[in-house]
Every structure is written in structure tokens, then in C-alpha cells.
Design a protein around this motif. Structure first.
Motif, mmCIF file in Angstrom:
data_model
loop_
_atom_site.group_PDB
_atom_site.id
_atom_site.type_symbol
_atom_site.label_atom_id
_atom_site.label_comp_id
_atom_site.label_asym_id
_atom_site.label_seq_id
_atom_site.Cartn_x
_atom_site.Cartn_y
_atom_site.Cartn_z
ATOM 1 N N ALA A 435 0.689 -1.533 -0.096
ATOM 2 C CA ALA A 435 0.118 -0.032 -0.444
ATOM 3 C C ALA A 435 0.982 0.858 -0.391
ATOM 4 O O ALA A 435 2.030 1.095 0.182
ATOM 5 N N GLY A 436 0.827 1.925 -0.795
ATOM 6 C CA GLY A 436 0.809 3.416 -0.499
ATOM 7 C C GLY A 436 0.888 4.977 0.861
ATOM 8 O O GLY A 436 1.498 6.025 0.449
ATOM 9 N N GLY A 437 0.526 3.847 1.322
ATOM 10 C CA GLY A 437 0.506 4.789 3.458
ATOM 11 C C GLY A 437 -0.318 5.684 2.959
ATOM 12 O O GLY A 437 -2.365 5.211 2.512
ATOM 13 N N GLU A 438 -0.355 6.863 2.605
ATOM 14 C CA GLU A 438 -1.144 8.316 2.835
ATOM 15 C C GLU A 438 -2.143 7.904 1.519
ATOM 16 O O GLU A 438 -2.960 8.839 1.311
ATOM 17 N N VAL A 439 -0.855 7.661 0.462
ATOM 18 C CA VAL A 439 -1.453 8.226 -0.813
ATOM 19 C C VAL A 439 -2.663 7.173 -1.269
ATOM 20 O O VAL A 439 -1.590 5.734 -0.800
ATOM 21 N N PRO A 440 -3.284 7.279 -1.860
ATOM 22 C CA PRO A 440 -4.391 5.993 -3.178
ATOM 23 C C PRO A 440 -3.182 5.487 -4.072
ATOM 24 O O PRO A 440 -2.880 5.228 -5.073
ATOM 25 N N ARG A 441 -2.216 3.728 -3.559
ATOM 26 C CA ARG A 441 -1.320 3.708 -4.491
ATOM 27 C C ARG A 441 -0.736 2.210 -4.324
ATOM 28 O O ARG A 441 -0.837 1.658 -2.639
ATOM 29 N N LEU A 442 -1.453 1.318 -5.158
ATOM 30 C CA LEU A 442 -1.176 0.065 -5.265
ATOM 31 C C LEU A 442 0.680 -0.220 -6.329
ATOM 32 O O LEU A 442 0.571 0.364 -7.012
ATOM 33 N N SER A 443 0.929 -0.716 -5.469
ATOM 34 C CA SER A 443 2.904 -0.778 -5.503
ATOM 35 C C SER A 443 2.565 -2.449 -5.424
ATOM 36 O O SER A 443 2.173 -3.472 -4.661
ATOM 37 N N PHE A 444 4.130 -2.635 -6.171
ATOM 38 C CA PHE A 444 4.556 -4.481 -5.972
ATOM 39 C C PHE A 444 5.499 -4.655 -6.418
ATOM 40 O O PHE A 444 6.177 -3.675 -7.319
ATOM 41 N N VAL A 445 5.860 -5.808 -5.886
ATOM 42 C CA VAL A 445 7.124 -6.429 -6.548
ATOM 43 C C VAL A 445 7.202 -7.413 -6.690
ATOM 44 O O VAL A 445 7.073 -8.679 -5.666
ATOM 45 N N GLU A 446 7.994 -7.592 -8.012
ATOM 46 C CA GLU A 446 7.456 -8.568 -8.531
ATOM 47 C C GLU A 446 8.614 -9.935 -8.353
ATOM 48 O O GLU A 446 7.968 -10.621 -7.630
ATOM 49 N N TRP A 447 9.581 -10.385 -8.031
ATOM 50 C CA TRP A 447 10.207 -10.673 -7.199
ATOM 51 C C TRP A 447 9.743 -11.545 -6.127
ATOM 52 O O TRP A 447 9.788 -12.726 -6.082
ATOM 53 N N LEU A 472 13.000 -10.848 -16.364
ATOM 54 C CA LEU A 472 14.856 -11.075 -16.443
ATOM 55 C C LEU A 472 15.673 -9.707 -16.197
ATOM 56 O O LEU A 472 17.249 -9.701 -16.192
ATOM 57 N N ASP A 473 14.938 -8.472 -15.646
ATOM 58 C CA ASP A 473 15.542 -7.035 -15.047
ATOM 59 C C ASP A 473 15.927 -7.873 -14.283
ATOM 60 O O ASP A 473 14.434 -7.340 -13.146
ATOM 61 N N THR A 474 16.789 -8.283 -13.719
ATOM 62 C CA THR A 474 17.299 -8.293 -11.794
ATOM 63 C C THR A 474 17.132 -7.255 -10.864
ATOM 64 O O THR A 474 16.384 -7.330 -9.762
ATOM 65 N N GLU A 475 17.179 -5.428 -11.415
ATOM 66 C CA GLU A 475 16.553 -4.636 -10.467
ATOM 67 C C GLU A 475 15.576 -4.538 -10.261
ATOM 68 O O GLU A 475 14.774 -4.039 -9.423
ATOM 69 N N ALA A 476 14.094 -4.498 -11.485
ATOM 70 C CA ALA A 476 12.923 -3.898 -11.972
ATOM 71 C C ALA A 476 12.469 -4.908 -10.853
ATOM 72 O O ALA A 476 11.241 -4.962 -10.698
ATOM 73 N N ARG A 477 12.237 -6.144 -11.162
ATOM 74 C CA ARG A 477 11.746 -7.350 -10.385
ATOM 75 C C ARG A 477 11.916 -6.876 -8.771
ATOM 76 O O ARG A 477 11.079 -7.769 -8.505
ATOM 77 N N THR A 478 12.700 -6.543 -8.744
ATOM 78 C CA THR A 478 12.799 -6.422 -7.105
ATOM 79 C C THR A 478 13.176 -4.994 -6.105
ATOM 80 O O THR A 478 12.843 -4.532 -5.261
ATOM 81 N N ARG A 479 12.553 -4.049 -7.269
ATOM 82 C CA ARG A 479 12.535 -3.386 -6.679
ATOM 83 C C ARG A 479 10.013 -2.422 -6.575
ATOM 84 O O ARG A 479 9.698 -3.770 -8.101
ATOM 85 N N PRO A 480 9.531 -1.440 -6.017
ATOM 86 C CA PRO A 480 8.453 -1.323 -6.336
ATOM 87 C C PRO A 480 8.190 -1.105 -7.142
ATOM 88 O O PRO A 480 8.336 0.065 -8.103
ATOM 89 N N ARG A 481 6.879 -1.251 -8.658
ATOM 90 C CA ARG A 481 6.671 -0.906 -9.218
ATOM 91 C C ARG A 481 4.763 0.487 -8.615
ATOM 92 O O ARG A 481 4.595 -0.621 -8.820
ATOM 93 N N VAL A 482 4.704 0.385 -9.259
ATOM 94 C CA VAL A 482 2.912 0.840 -9.629
ATOM 95 C C VAL A 482 2.126 0.025 -10.396
ATOM 96 O O VAL A 482 2.607 0.172 -11.148
ATOM 97 N N LEU A 483 1.531 -0.467 -9.286
ATOM 98 C CA LEU A 483 0.534 -1.530 -10.365
ATOM 99 C C LEU A 483 -0.956 -0.549 -10.710
ATOM 100 O O LEU A 483 -1.646 -0.389 -11.859
ATOM 101 N N LEU A 484 -0.683 0.324 -9.834
ATOM 102 C CA LEU A 484 -2.312 1.603 -9.728
ATOM 103 C C LEU A 484 -2.584 2.587 -8.806
ATOM 104 O O LEU A 484 -1.749 2.496 -7.526
ATOM 105 N N GLU A 485 -2.067 4.127 -8.903
ATOM 106 C CA GLU A 485 -2.559 4.997 -8.396
ATOM 107 C C GLU A 485 -3.622 6.302 -8.801
ATOM 108 O O GLU A 485 -3.713 5.985 -10.174
#
Length: 542
Positions: A435-447, A472-485
Motif C-alpha cells: 500500500a502507498g500509505g497516505e497516498v491511494p497507490r498499489l505497488s508491486f515487487v515482482e520477485w 529477467l531485469d534483476t533490478e526492476a523485479r526487485t524494486r516496487p513498481r506502481v500498479l495503480l494510483e
């Protein structure tokens, strides 16, 4: 070491030296599971066959009770008790079986023992009471086969006394992705267990150690490592494999094929054909071949094997076969996506064609050997292995599509349905959804995602779906990315943010025709924060 392996060529000599110089690890002492049997035997069935079986077992010194819809006054040996009622259920294991007959009656008190139980069960009914592929210790179902009956009659008299076996599994409930509240997520281990020793227990699972026969399919399919094989530990097995392959290379060996097999039935089958096995085949005995999964198979390739084969135990049932076949499908999809030959991982049978099958697996060159140790969690091991295979392969693209049973993937959000209520983030057992805390945001860590499905099961709007894949992007799959905000909805009175735009929109649409919300003021209160809504209600009643 399998006796009779050929040593007449350079490959055979390299194999013999490597096997002799690499001793098998001694598994750490495992906790014991204890059984105690006093020989109290239930013979289930009706007719002359069951009467004769009870007579033979009684003459061998067992206390017998004949249970089934026998005619009144049936002639049986004096030492045999008779319960002339149909059997309703049987459950338990060696030394602790519970039986219920018609009417839910427990016949065990007829023994007259302080703790009435059945120690052994011989089930001669056309449809056995226990249908598990691997039945509990002490339970024998013949299914009308004369040879099975004779084998049971020979074995049962020896099952009196105290017995023990290792506690094969280790379970960490903190890693389990089975459930959240009433929602059910991962059920892979339950579906894979041939002994039906695993059952749901609230949000987690429970493994009955007396039913567990150590076949290991649960370990192979568990996506998180919550269930793992503990006899021996994976790290011990893979350290041996790494040293064996290194020794084989140092002795001049090339294109090795590692063959995992169980030490008993598989070992016996290999001894019968040892002289026909290709000299590059390296047999590796483990407690159960089914106890190894993706991380072990792919690590073996990363350690320099040309291919890895898993010898299915003779007579392996459907659940074990399906579990290992599913994991093989995942392994092959990963290899293909990483730019390697998918056939480098194979399930094989102990048949006449096995030597030729294994020889064909050695057609590919081995990969540069990794030196990392497979230790720690299952996910950590897979990360090391997959990164190594990606570096030394030719991936076709960033994403590798995988079959449904894969333990990797992404979550797909239907933006038109999602209200950002964050139910999914509460249910996610691996913190993949955040969850994004105070911000309506859904994030995702794929790994982190293990594709358990709890987010899908708990979503009130049916807005989520799963997509198995490997990024296969090792950096992208281990950091949060926003699914919806989206921007927060602010109270129409005080301006405080208190909900999402989608939540308010959905509430207005769903309640527009409700009798309580016909008045404009009532609908307007939906757009107020909790404090302002209460104030407005009191003001309207003043």
C-alpha cells in the motif's frame, strides 16, 4: 556408488575417480516419528476370504477382529472377534487406527484394553476405506488381488513392537501462503501429497508426521520454501553435487549427466543395468528423488552438468508424477526463455530404454560452472541459479512466459474495477503487494510474488488476475513498481483526504437507488469524511 559402472574408457575412469573422491554427505540427525503396535488387527470384509485371512493371522499370533456385514452365526476361529456391521470409516496409522461401523459405533472397546485401538488393518473390501496412493503404515488394501493378500499376510505378523522413521519434513508457517481469513491461496502441497498427510489448518497447513512417507513432492512444489525436505537438507545434497561435478571435470570428464535417484528402489534398478549406462552418467542417490525441485535441478546445470535427469520411483503414483511433471514443465519453460535447451531437465523411467535416454541427454555442452553454494531460502537459491543461467544463455526477451504452476509472475489489475481498497496488500503473505500509505497507490515487487492467488481470492471487486512469468531485469523485479494510483478524494466540507475517487464513485453508483439515499443531502454525506458526516447528521436533526 553403484557397483558395476563401466570404467574402461576415459569418461568411465573420470567418473569412478570422482565418485570415490567425493563421499556422500552424512545427513544430520533428524527427529524420529515413533509407532507402537500391539498386534490388534482389524480384518475388514465379508465372506470366506476374510474369514480365512483372520484365521491365518490369528494362528500367526495376532489378535484379530473380523468386521463387516457377515451373516449371524458365521463360523470363525474362537480367538477371532466378530463385528457383523458394515464399516463406515477408517483413519489413523500403525498403532493408532480408529474404525467406525454402522451407526458411528467404535468396535475397539471389544478388545477389553485400557486404551482401545487398532494397530493394524487388513482391508479386503472391494472399495478400500483409505484411498490414498500411499496408504498409512500398518494399513493394507488388497483390492481383490491375490498376490497383494499373500504379501500382506506375510508382512502383518512382523508389525508388532516399536518402530521409528525420520521426520522427513520441516515446516515454517511464517512462509506459508495457504490462506488469509476465509480465502484460500496456495494448495500445491495438499494436492501433491500422495499420502494425503497434509490438510488445511486455518490460514496455514498441518502435516501429520505419522502419515508422511517422505516422498517429498510437497518440497518440490512449495513456492516459498515453507515446506522443505529435512533428511538430508538441500544444501548438503547440492554441495555434494557441486564437488562431484568439479571432480569429474578435473579428472578429464566431459558433458556429465547427473541422475538423481532414490537409494532403494531406484538404486536397485540402476544396479541391474549399471554396465549399460553411459560413462558420463553420474548417479546421485538421495532419500527420495521426488524431494528435489526447480532449485536443485537448475543448480545442477549451473554447476556444470550437461543435463539433469530424475529417475521416477518404480510404481510412482499419479500425484507424485503430476507434481514432478509440472515442475519439469516450469524448468523447461525457464530454460527455453533463458536461451538453453529445455530438454536438459528430464523425468526418466527405470525401463529398458533408460541407458539410451540418458546417453541422448549428454548431447549438449555443459555451461560454465558456478561456484556459489545453494544455501538459505528457496527463493535466494533460485535467484542465484537463474541469474547464472541468464548470464550464460541467450534470452529471447526481458520476460519469460511460464505455465500456471510457476512460482514467479506478476499481478494484473483491472483499473476500471479496482477501488484501491488495499484488501490485497493485507492478504499478501510475501509483501509483493504494498500500500502507498497516505497516498491511494498499489505497488508491486515482482520477485516477491509466488503466484499463490490470495490477492485474487480476497479482492472484493474481482479486479486482480495472475500472470506467471519471469522478469529477467534483476533490478526492476526487485524494486516496487506502481500498479495503480489515483488522486485521493477530499471531504467536500473540510477538504481532508479520506478515500479514493473510485471508492466514492462506486458507492454513489451502488446506493443511488437505495431508499435511504434518495435525498441529495444523504448522497452528499457519502462525500464527507467521518467527522463531518457525524456533524452533518446532528445538524439535520436539530
Amino acid at each position: 556408488m553403484i557397483p558395476g559402472l563401466r570404467e574402461d574408457g576415459p569418461q568411465g575412469l573420470a567418473r569412478a575417480r570422482a565418485l570415490r573422491q567425493t563421499p556422500l554427505p552424512e545427513p544430520a540427525q533428524a527427529a524420529a516419528v515413533v509407532y507402537a503396535s500391539r498386534g490388534r488387527t482389524a480384518v475388514l470384509g465379508a465372506g470366506a476370504e476374510s474369514i480365512e485371512a483372520a484365521r491365518r493371522l490369528a494362528s500367526a499370533g495376532l489378535r484379530c477382529m473380523l468386521i463387516g456385514p457377515h451373516a449371524e452365526g458365521v463360523s470363525v476361529p474362537e480367538a477371532v472377534l466378530v463385528v457383523a456391521r458394515p464399516v463406515e470409516s477408517v483413519q489413523g496409522w500403525l498403532g493408532d487406527f480408529q474404525i467406525r461401523v454402522a451407526g458411528g459405533v467404535d468396535p475397539a472397546p471389544l478388545w477389553g484394553d485400557p486404551v482401545p485401538r487398532f494397530d493394524l488393518v487388513l482391508d479386503l473390501q472391494p472399495e478400500p476405506c483409505i484411498g490414498a496412493e500411499v496408504p498409512p503404515p500398518g494399513y493394507f488394501a488388497t483390492r481383490g488381488r491375490a498376490e497383494a493378500l499373500e504379501a500382506a499376510l506375510a508382512e502383518l505378523p512382523g508389525l508388532v513392537g516399536a518402530f521409528e522413521k525420520p521426520r522427513y519434513f520441516r515446516y515454517d508457517p511464517a512462509l506459508c501462503a495457504h490462506g488469509y481469513g476465509d480465502a484460500v491461496g496456495c494448495t500445491r502441497c495438499i494436492e501433491a501429497c500422495p499420502a494425503e498427510a497434509i490438510r488445511p489448518q486455518g490460514e496455514k497447513i498441518e502435516v501429520e508426521p505419522h502419515l508422511c512417507q517422505g516422498l517429498g513432492a510437497c518440497n518440490a512444489v512449495c513456492p516459498t520454501g515453507a515446506l522443505r525436505y529435512g533428511f538430508p537438507e538441500l544444501g548438503e545434497v547440492m554441495t555434494y553435487v557441486r564437488r562431484l561435478l568439479r571432480g569429474f571435470r578435473q579428472q578429464g570428464g566431459e558433458r556429465p549427466v547427473v541422475l538423481f535417484h532414490d537409494a532403494e528402489e531406484g538404486g536397485e534398478a540402476l544396479r541391474a543395468m549399471a554396465g549399460r549406462l553411459d560413462e558420463a552418467v553420474l548417479p546421485v542417490a538421495v532419500e527420495e528423488a521426488g524431494s528435489l525441485g526447480l532449485e536443485a535441478w537448475l543448480a545442477t546445470l549451473a554447476y556444470g552438468a550437461s543435463a539433469v535427469a530424475v529417475l521416477l520411483p518404480p510404481g510412482a503414483g499419479g500425484r507424485l508424477r503430476e507434481a514432478l511433471a509440472g515442475q519439469t514443465e516450469v524448468a523447461r519453460a525457464l530454460l527455453a526463455g533463458l536461451g538453453h535447451e529445455p530438454q536438459r531437465v528430464a523425468l526418466v523411467e527405470a525401463d529398458e530404454a533408460l541407458p539410451q535416454t540418458l546417453t541422448a541427454l549428454g548431447d549438449w555442452s555443459e555451461l560454465p560452472a558456478a561456484e556459489f553454494a545453494v544455501m538459505g531460502s528457496k527463493r535466494d537459491a533460485l535467484r542465484l541459479v537463474l541469474d547464472h543461467l541468464a548470464r550464460h544463455g541467450r534470452p529471447a526477451g526481458r520476460f519469460v512466459a511460464l505455465p500456471e504452476q510457476a512460482p514467479f509472475g506478476t499481478v494484473v489489475v483491472d483499473a476500471a474495477r479496482c477501488t484501491l481498497c488495499m484488501s490485497c496488500t493485507s492478504a499478501c503473505p510475501v509483501s509483493a503487494l504494498q500500500a502507498g500509505g497516505e497516498v491511494p497507490r498499489l505497488s508491486f515487487v515482482e520477485w516477491n510474488c509466488v503466484q499463490c492467488g490470495l490477492c485474487v481470492a480476497t479482492c472484493p471487486e474481482d479486479a486482480l488476475g495472475l500472470q506467471p512469468r519471469l522478469d529477467l531485469d534483476t533490478e526492476a523485479r526487485t524494486r516496487p513498481r506502481v500498479l495503480l494510483e489515483e488522486a485521493p478524494f477530499h471531504c467536500v466540507v473540510c477538504g481532508k483526504p479520506f478515500a479514493t475517487q473510485a471508492v466514492i464513485r462506486n458507492m454513489r453508483e451502488r446506493l443511488a437507488g437505495h431508499p435511504m439515499y434518495r435525498e441529495p443531502d444523504a448522497l452528499r454525506r457519502l462525500e464527507m469524511c467521518g467527522d463531518c458526516r457525524v456533524k452533518d447528521l446532528f445538524a439535520s436533526e436539530a
